[in-house]
Every structure is written in structure tokens, then in C-alpha cells.
Write an enzyme that holds these catalytic residues in place. Sequence first.
Site, PDB file in Angstrom:
ATOM      1  N   HIS A 186       0.846  -1.196   0.000  1.00  0.00           N
ATOM      2  CA  HIS A 186       0.000   0.000   0.000  1.00  0.00           C
ATOM      3  C   HIS A 186       0.876   1.239   0.000  1.00  0.00           C
ATOM      4  O   HIS A 186       1.902   1.289   0.690  1.00  0.00           O
ATOM      5  CB  HIS A 186      -0.900  -0.002   1.237  1.00  0.00           C
ATOM      6  CG  HIS A 186      -1.950   1.073   1.229  1.00  0.00           C
ATOM      7  ND1 HIS A 186      -2.853   1.244   0.211  1.00  0.00           N
ATOM      8  CD2 HIS A 186      -2.225   2.060   2.135  1.00  0.00           C
ATOM      9  CE1 HIS A 186      -3.646   2.271   0.476  1.00  0.00           C
ATOM     10  NE2 HIS A 186      -3.288   2.777   1.636  1.00  0.00           N
ATOM     11  N   ASN A 198      -3.769   9.215   3.734  1.00  0.00           N
ATOM     12  CA  ASN A 198      -4.209   7.987   3.074  1.00  0.00           C
ATOM     13  C   ASN A 198      -5.194   8.336   1.950  1.00  0.00           C
ATOM     14  O   ASN A 198      -5.564   9.506   1.764  1.00  0.00           O
ATOM     15  CB  ASN A 198      -4.858   7.051   4.089  1.00  0.00           C
ATOM     16  CG  ASN A 198      -4.800   5.603   3.663  1.00  0.00           C
ATOM     17  OD1 ASN A 198      -4.459   5.278   2.531  1.00  0.00           O
ATOM     18  ND2 ASN A 198      -5.152   4.706   4.569  1.00  0.00           N
TER      19      ASN A 198
END
Length: 437
Positions: A357, A378
Site C-alpha cells: 500500500h 491515506n
Amino acid sequence: MENIKKENLQKLDDDKNKILRHALSKSSLYTIVSSQDADPEMDFNFDINVKTLPAANQKASGRCWLFAATNVCREIIAKQCNMSNFELSQSYLAFYDRLEKSNYLLESIIELLDKDYDDRTLSFLLQNGVGDGGQWDMFVNLVNKYGLCPKNVYPETNTSSATRETGQVINFNIRKFASEAKKLYREKGLNAVRKQKDILLDKIYALLSDAYGLVPETFDFEYTDKDGAYKLEKGFNPMSFKDKFLGDSLNDYVSLINAPTKDKPFGKTYTVAYLGNVVGGKPVTHLNVTMDRMKELILSQLRDDRIVWFGSDVGFYGDREIGVWDDQKFDLETPFGLSLLMDKGESLDYHASQMNHAMCITGVSFKDDQPRKWKIENSWGRDRAKDGYYIMSNTWFDQFVYQAVVDKKYLNKEELKALEESPIVLKPWDPMGSLAD
């Protein structure tokens, strides 16, 4: 197995295990082992805190690397234009990424035509197929070839935000091509295979155009700045937009990795065979550095008010709702004598962990002049964590962060020299070839 059952039967009937069974019947494992002992350390106050734009949302797609990378770029553009809210089109880049990855995989299949269907390299490539995930250098390849555009020029569609179905169709047909190409090659030769490849690529382009929308050829840049002033700049295309606001600056960024494995000495550069998206583009290249050096370079960029793209394994020790990744937050040792921690190098060698990620580092807090926690932007929307922003503890950072991208101007002479050398080529399945999604 029978001995294990007999020896543990009495132990499992004690009060501790009864309480655990009762709790786990109605709650998740990580809810039960969650600890608040370290929570006072994990607040949203930071010594360095780069002012950034609102968090974005990749939705049901694996485009985190594109979101994180466009977040780096939009901060640069927003400062130039004095904007408080702005997004670049991730969908525009994702369109071309899928197209280019399809071409890249088809070319790899053609290169391996003389291999058996169960050849390890061919099997690995077909099994992974064309996915959403990517690496920083793959992003640079796309921007250098296709440019950028604002999100309102090329917005999301249902398909660009939920990519499973188109991915299934594309990968099935590429695997079908791999099956048919061998016979076609034997009977009619390489030119016939290439013609078949071009036909398939045309169909994939049509699918993507219908699913994502027709890509813009020209557009106007329309926005309102922080002072409420309306702005309109006319006559852009994606390349001229990129050239005006970013120039060639993306080529100055370098991918650092922290891979403390015996086969990857620090201070050397590495690439991965058959890893890429644009045929003939810049190969994915990593400079392996110690974790202390990686942090030092990250901090140099943060101190210059510039955020940092990075890749980590977010599958461990994370509370995604409150927005904390901290290996001290979950206590598996006390109730079960188990753990999710091991030597970082061995966790790579034995497939226990790898980068999966990408996000952006936007801040850091210190304790005794050492990083204590990191602020993270994020791409999971603003309704999670603190308006889409998260915290990582420094110990979690040590264990689960594998990659960071910084401007090469922060590197020393030895590191710059290493980048000039031909990178060591790793096998396609090396964990440093994992993609962020």
C-alpha cells in the site's frame, strides 16, 4: 495431534481461556487484543506538519499508488495556484496504466513464446496479470508519456472506482492470447502473433474507453483560489498542463527501499525482471538504504515543506477506523503467546510481509530528537481516521515500511554514484517487485 489435544484440554478450561472464548464469540480477535497502553502517545500533534489538501478516496480499486503520487503533484500545483482544494485525475492515469500494462504483459508473453506453459516466469506473469497496483517509477512513466489533467476534466466513473470486472475481462483475454499464441507462432510465425496482439490491444482500448470515458484532448483549467478569486486558463492538453506546472521535476525523484536481506547489500541499486508498465519506459529502480538513512532523507524533504510518497505493509497491527498503525497497540503475546513480528529481512525472505500500500508522509513528531510518530495521508476517504489522515508509530515504521521516494538532491555523493551504476536485476517474484494497491 492427539497429544496436543490431551495436554491442552485442562489448560483451555481455565478462567483466562473461558473469558477469551466468551469474548471472541461476539467480537473480532483484534478488538479483544487491542491495547490502550500506548494510545496517549498516538495523538494528532506533530513537530513537523506539512499543510496539505483534503484526503482523497480510491474507493473499490487498487490505485493507492496513483492517488499518493497525484497527491504529491497536486500539492505542488495547489501552491502555485493558491488553491485550498484540488485533485488531479487518477482515472486518467489509471486508463493508460491498464492499457500500457496490457501491452507490457502481451510483449512479455511474446518474448516467452518458446517456454512451456508451466515455466515459472510465464506462470508468475500470467497469475499476476494486469492489476491496479503500481510503483512510483511506473507513475513517472505514465506522466512522462501522457501528462496530467484535473479531476473535473476526467472524473471518476463507476468502473474506474470499482475495477474488478474490467480487470477480469482483460486478464482472461490476455491469458487466452497466451494459450493461442503458441500454436499461432508454430503454424504462422511471429508476425501473425503480433497481428493478433494488436487486435486484442485495440479491443482492450475500446473497453477502457467505454468504461472510463474518452480521454480529453484539450481542456481549460478552471478553479477558485483561496481568496475566492475565479481563475480560468484556456487551451491546455494533458502534456502542456504537466509541462507548465511540473516540468520534468518528477524525473528528479528516487525510490529508496529498506530491504535488510542477505542478497541485497545496502548502497546498491536494484530492478526487477518483467516489472513495469510502459514498454521502453524507465525501469523500476530502487536504491537500498538502511532504515536510519531512509528516515534521514524523508525528514530532509519534510523540513522543506514537501510530502513524501512511501510504501508499506498495512496488513499488520492497524486500527483503520481510528487511524493508527502501531505494533504496540495489539497484544497477542499475553493471551496466546503469539506475535506478528519477526526479523524484517526474514519476513521478506519467507513471504511473511512485503509492501502492499502506498500513502504520503506529511508530518512527524519527535521524542529525544528521534522520530516518535508519523502523520500519514491515506486515500481511503475522509470518513475514516481523522478526516482521512492516520498515524504510524516509529517502531511500526521500522518493521513495515519498505519504500520511500525523495528528491535526489538530498542524496550524498555515494548514493548518487550508486544510481549511475547498472542496477542488479532481481527475479520477477522478488518481494521488492510487489505492487502497492
